[in-house]
Enzyme design. Structure first.
Site, short mmCIF file in Angstrom:
data_model
loop_
_atom_site.label_atom_id
_atom_site.label_comp_id
_atom_site.label_asym_id
_atom_site.label_seq_id
_atom_site.Cartn_x
_atom_site.Cartn_y
_atom_site.Cartn_z
N ASN A 62 1.09 11.27 6.00
CA ASN A 62 0.42 10.36 6.92
C ASN A 62 1.02 10.55 8.30
OD1 ASN A 62 -1.68 8.50 6.95
ND2 ASN A 62 -0.73 7.23 5.38
N TYR A 88 0.82 -1.21 0.00
CA TYR A 88 0.00 0.00 0.00
C TYR A 88 0.85 1.27 0.00
CZ TYR A 88 -3.07 3.73 1.55
OH TYR A 88 -3.74 4.92 1.62
N ARG A 120 -13.67 27.83 48.50
CA ARG A 120 -13.39 26.65 49.32
C ARG A 120 -12.91 25.46 48.50
NH1 ARG A 120 -18.11 23.55 52.03
NH2 ARG A 120 -19.17 25.47 51.49
N GLU A 140 -11.98 4.88 5.03
CA GLU A 140 -11.63 5.51 6.30
C GLU A 140 -12.95 5.83 7.01
OE1 GLU A 140 -9.19 8.60 4.72
OE2 GLU A 140 -7.83 7.12 3.84
N PHE A 200 -1.64 6.20 12.32
CA PHE A 200 -1.96 7.58 11.97
C PHE A 200 -3.24 8.07 12.63
CE2 PHE A 200 -3.45 4.63 8.65
CZ PHE A 200 -4.81 4.71 8.91
N HIS A 255 -3.83 16.26 -2.21
CA HIS A 255 -4.28 16.31 -0.82
C HIS A 255 -4.13 17.70 -0.19
CE1 HIS A 255 -4.35 12.06 -1.43
NE2 HIS A 255 -4.58 11.77 -0.16
N TYR A 309 -18.21 27.78 47.33
CA TYR A 309 -17.40 26.75 46.66
C TYR A 309 -16.25 27.32 45.83
CZ TYR A 309 -21.00 23.21 47.72
OH TYR A 309 -21.87 22.36 48.32
#
Length: 524
Positions: free
Chosen positions: A198, A56, A285, A415, A330, A86, A282
């Site tokens: 990646n 791959y 405290r 994906e 990844f 990309h 609070y």
């Protein structure tokens, strides 16, 4: 004096070291052993290409195209194409320091020797780091799973002569950078483009900033909270060791001891030691429990981030000549969930700070007037400053929806589960920025309340902190444009002014605020 060095790919990287490298305080070096590992991994990739067995991303397409075989002659084109196809990021560019951190973190991962890149490619990345030629990276477009694909693609366009960089104070094209420096585009080999894009470096770089900035907020929130206790004459008993030994969370114990030491020697605290008030609200405290819980969240993120900074997060991973694994290193889920947790932790510091500000305005503490001003009616006093903190706290609550709770399938279903950690990282920094503003307003408010305790003095720490505030912002006897005061307060928070004052006092008086958990909560 020789600059400290860091062996990329060998030494243990932390958030603090990454920031030191990015600010040129530590120099990166590439050892002979690391070079040999990189070249060995590169050689294995060449053998895979020669054999033609499908692996791959080396001789196949990407994502849903993983079954499409790529010929030996086209493997180089494939790697250049992936950077271009990309590069689909949108939105404003991320800050230059975060982009530089991305380069540093990617170099650390690639230098482990399991990514199959050429040595010259890593050396070019290190050149960009050393010479502050930082690529322009859009902030949006990553889903944080198949690596931070879009931002990493933009980050590495300059390697092939494309994209833009910030260099010597201006944004220029990579072509212009090459003209100025004599560099030439790199011809990427098999697997290199995929190895570059990646990974989780966009998420992790934001994580580095979150760890650094949240650490600063937590340290300052303790100091400001202690000053507010003085101003409102709260009780010191909720900070006693005896109480927190019964519920020994690290963060709680650490915060309680720090605040108790900050209050030590205070005439203000002694003045009301026999008062009839039974307990504080609070927001006063429960400072150890609330600040402490956020400390624990910070520690959790820091520990996970350090694992990530020293990991190989691309795909496929080249183990040896016989084993190449296409896995999921990844995937950003480990950091995505922790960043969402840290985002909530930061928001809660802002929430309780806003409550203390509101408390200071009520006028229920003897000697402190309503709205922190004697002549009200004609003057509104500090009333509207709390409107701003309420708005910021509310905005943060909307930003706290966990990004990692969402997943939208991509890559035609290949994906099918993604982390959205990239969004979580950006949101966490946005929340932290809002909390800086809230704490700045609490600092001003606490200093104003503190003033009404005069001529009584606090301990040596908080008196000096108050003096530092007064050097920047005067006591308010009547209304003025408080936005100007707030801006100065924000600068003090961002510049860590009160932390520096506390550090100075510790050195001058040989007094330490450290606890047995200080190393865990202070070193990053």
């Amino acid at each position: 004096m020789n600059k400290q060095t860091f062996k990329i790919g060998e030494d243990w990287l932390t958030a603090g070291k990454a920031i030191a490298i990015s600010t040129n305080k530590i120099a990166v070096i590439l050892s002979k052993e690391t070079e040999e590992k990189i070249e060995k991994s590169w050689t294995i990739v060449q053998k895979i290409v020669d054999k033609g067995h499908p692996v791959y991303g080396i001789n196949t397409g990407f994502g849903p195209l993983c079954t499409t075989k790529i010929s030996k002659s086209e493997t180089n084109i494939l790697q250049t194409n992936i950077l271009q196809s990309h590069s689909v990021g949108v939105g404003d560019p991320i800050k230059t320091d975060i982009a530089k951190l991305m380069l540093i973190l990617k170099a650390q991962s690639l230098a482990k020797g399991y990514s199959g890149i050429a040595l010259k490619t890593l050396q070019r990345i290190l050149w960009h780091i050393e010479n502050d030629a930082i690529p322009i990276v859009p902030s949006q477009g990553s889903v944080g799973a198949s690596g931070d694909l879009a931002p990493l693609s933009h980050l590495f366009l300059p390697l092939i002569g494309m994209g833009k960089v910030e260099y010597k104070g201006e944004i220029i094209t990579t072509a212009s950078l090459f003209e100025k420096t004599g560099l030439e585009p790199i011809n990427l080999g098999p697997k290199e483009g995929l190895a570059l894009i990646n990974g989780t470096q966009f998420i992790a770089a934001h994580g580095v900033k979150v760890v650094s900035q949240l650490h600063s907020l937590l340290a300052q929130a303790d100091i400001i909270g202690a000053m507010m206790i003085e101003g409102l004459q709260g009780s010191v008993k909720p900070f006693y060791n005896e109480l927190h030994a019964l519920r020994p969370f690290k963060g709680n114990i650490h915060v309680a001891k720090r605040v108790k030491k900050l209050l030590k020697g205070s005439e203000i605290m002694e003045d009301h030691i026999d008062c009839e008030k039974v307990q504080d609200p609070y927001s006063i405290r429960c400072i150890p429990q609330v600040h402490g819980a956020s400390r624990n969240a910070w520690l959790h993120l820091k520990e996970l981030l350090e694992v990530e900074l020293n990991s190989v997060t691309d795909n496929p991973v080249i183990i040896d000549e016989e084993l190449t694994i296409s896995g999921g290193n990844f995937h950003g889920q480990p950091l995505a969930m922790a960043l969402d947790y840290a985002c909530l932790a930061a928001s809660e510091i802002g929430n309780i700070s806003d409550r203390r500000i509101y408390l200071a305005l009520e006028g229920n503490s003897p000697g402190v007037p309503k709205l922190l001003m004697n002549d009200t009616g004609i003057n509104s006093g500090y009333m509207i400053l709390q409107y701003t903190t309420a708005a910021l706290a509310s905005e943060n609550k909307g930003l706290c929806f966990p990004s990692s709770a969402d997943s939208i399938p991509t890559s035609l279903g290949q994906e099918d589960h993604v982390s959205m950690g990239s969004i979580g990282g950006r949101k966490a920094l946005q929340v932290i920025g809002n909390v800086e503003k809230i704490l700045a307003i609490e600092l001003l408010t606490a200093a104003q309340a503190f003033e009404f305790r005069k001529p009584l003095k606090s301990g040596i720490f908080l008196d000096e902190v108050h003096n530092a505030v007064r050097e920047q912002v005067a006591f308010a006897q009547k209304d003025r444009i408080f936005a100007n005061d707030i801006e100065k307060g924000i600068e003090m928070i961002q510049n860590k002014t009160i932390m520096k004052v506390v550090d100075r006092v510790q050195k001058e008086h040989s007094i330490s605020l450290k606890t047995k958990f200080s190393t865990e909560f202070e070193v990053y």
